[in-house]
Design a protein around this motif. Structure first.
Motif: not given
Length: 209
Positions: A85, A107, A131
């Protein structure tokens, strides 16, 4: 390896071309019981190399870096290491940067001036599938003006910068010198400025480049 017995450590990569900032972030994250900084990089290519080698869970990436910028690193990470991520850190965030970062696969998006514990919380959130977008930047994005320039005008203006010869821009874009001049003239007119240097600065300051 586990930080406090509650679960596995979150493996993080830090990429920032400013040594002091990178070291400071590493020190802050080193205080967290569940986050381990497994690699650091000072440019975009180094970030990708380190990500392939260490396979981190989360990559914290500076927006502006040599070789490849944060957007380009995000996009490539999404392709070659989709389990990692990406969180974008920036000292110059603008609403268009936010949009492009999310489109590239980031993210998380937060300013470098965020409170010390915020980054750790963002890392945990994105690692868990969520997020995070800095609230102030998200609010700005709702009222930000749309870019009036076409993609081609932006391309030409980006290459033109402040003093690049038109002939060089022509060579790099495979456009005729006349076409380059037309695109630059259109950009100057749409942005209501006096010359291409002001057009470049206006587009840059609004985050359109």
């Amino acid at each position: 390896m586990s930080g406090d017995g509650a679960g596995p450590m979150i493996r993080a990569l830090l990429a920032d071309d400013e040594d002091l900032i990178r070291a400071g972030l590493a020190a802050l994250l080193g205080l967290e019981p569940d986050i381990e900084v497994v690699a650091e990089a000072f440019d975009g290519r180094g970030a990708l190399t380190a990500a392939r080698a260490h396979r981190p869970d989360v990559a914290v990436i500076d927006l502006q870096m040599p070789a490849l910028n944060g957007m380009e690193v995000c996009a490539e990470l999404a392709r070659v290491l989709p389990g990692c991520k990406a969180v974008i850190l920036t000292g110059h965030g603008r609403p268009p940067h936010l949009h492009r970062a999310l489109t590239a696969g980031a993210k998380g998006f937060l300013p470098k001036g965020a409170p010390g514990g915020t980054l750790a919380e963002v890392i945990r959130r994105v690692h868990g599938g969520g997020r995070y977008v800095d609230p102030a930047l998200a609010a700005d994005a709702l009222t930000a003006p749309e870019c009036p320039l076409t993609p081609r005008e932006l391309d030409v203006l980006r290459l033109a910068e402040l003093a690049t010869p038109v002939s060089e821009v022509s060579r790099r874009t495979n456009l005729s010198i006349g076409s380059v001049r037309n695109h630059l003239s259109a950009a100057v007119s749409k942005l209501k400025v006096a010359n291409r240097a002001e057009a470049f600065r206006t587009a840059r300051d609004n985050g359109w480049l």
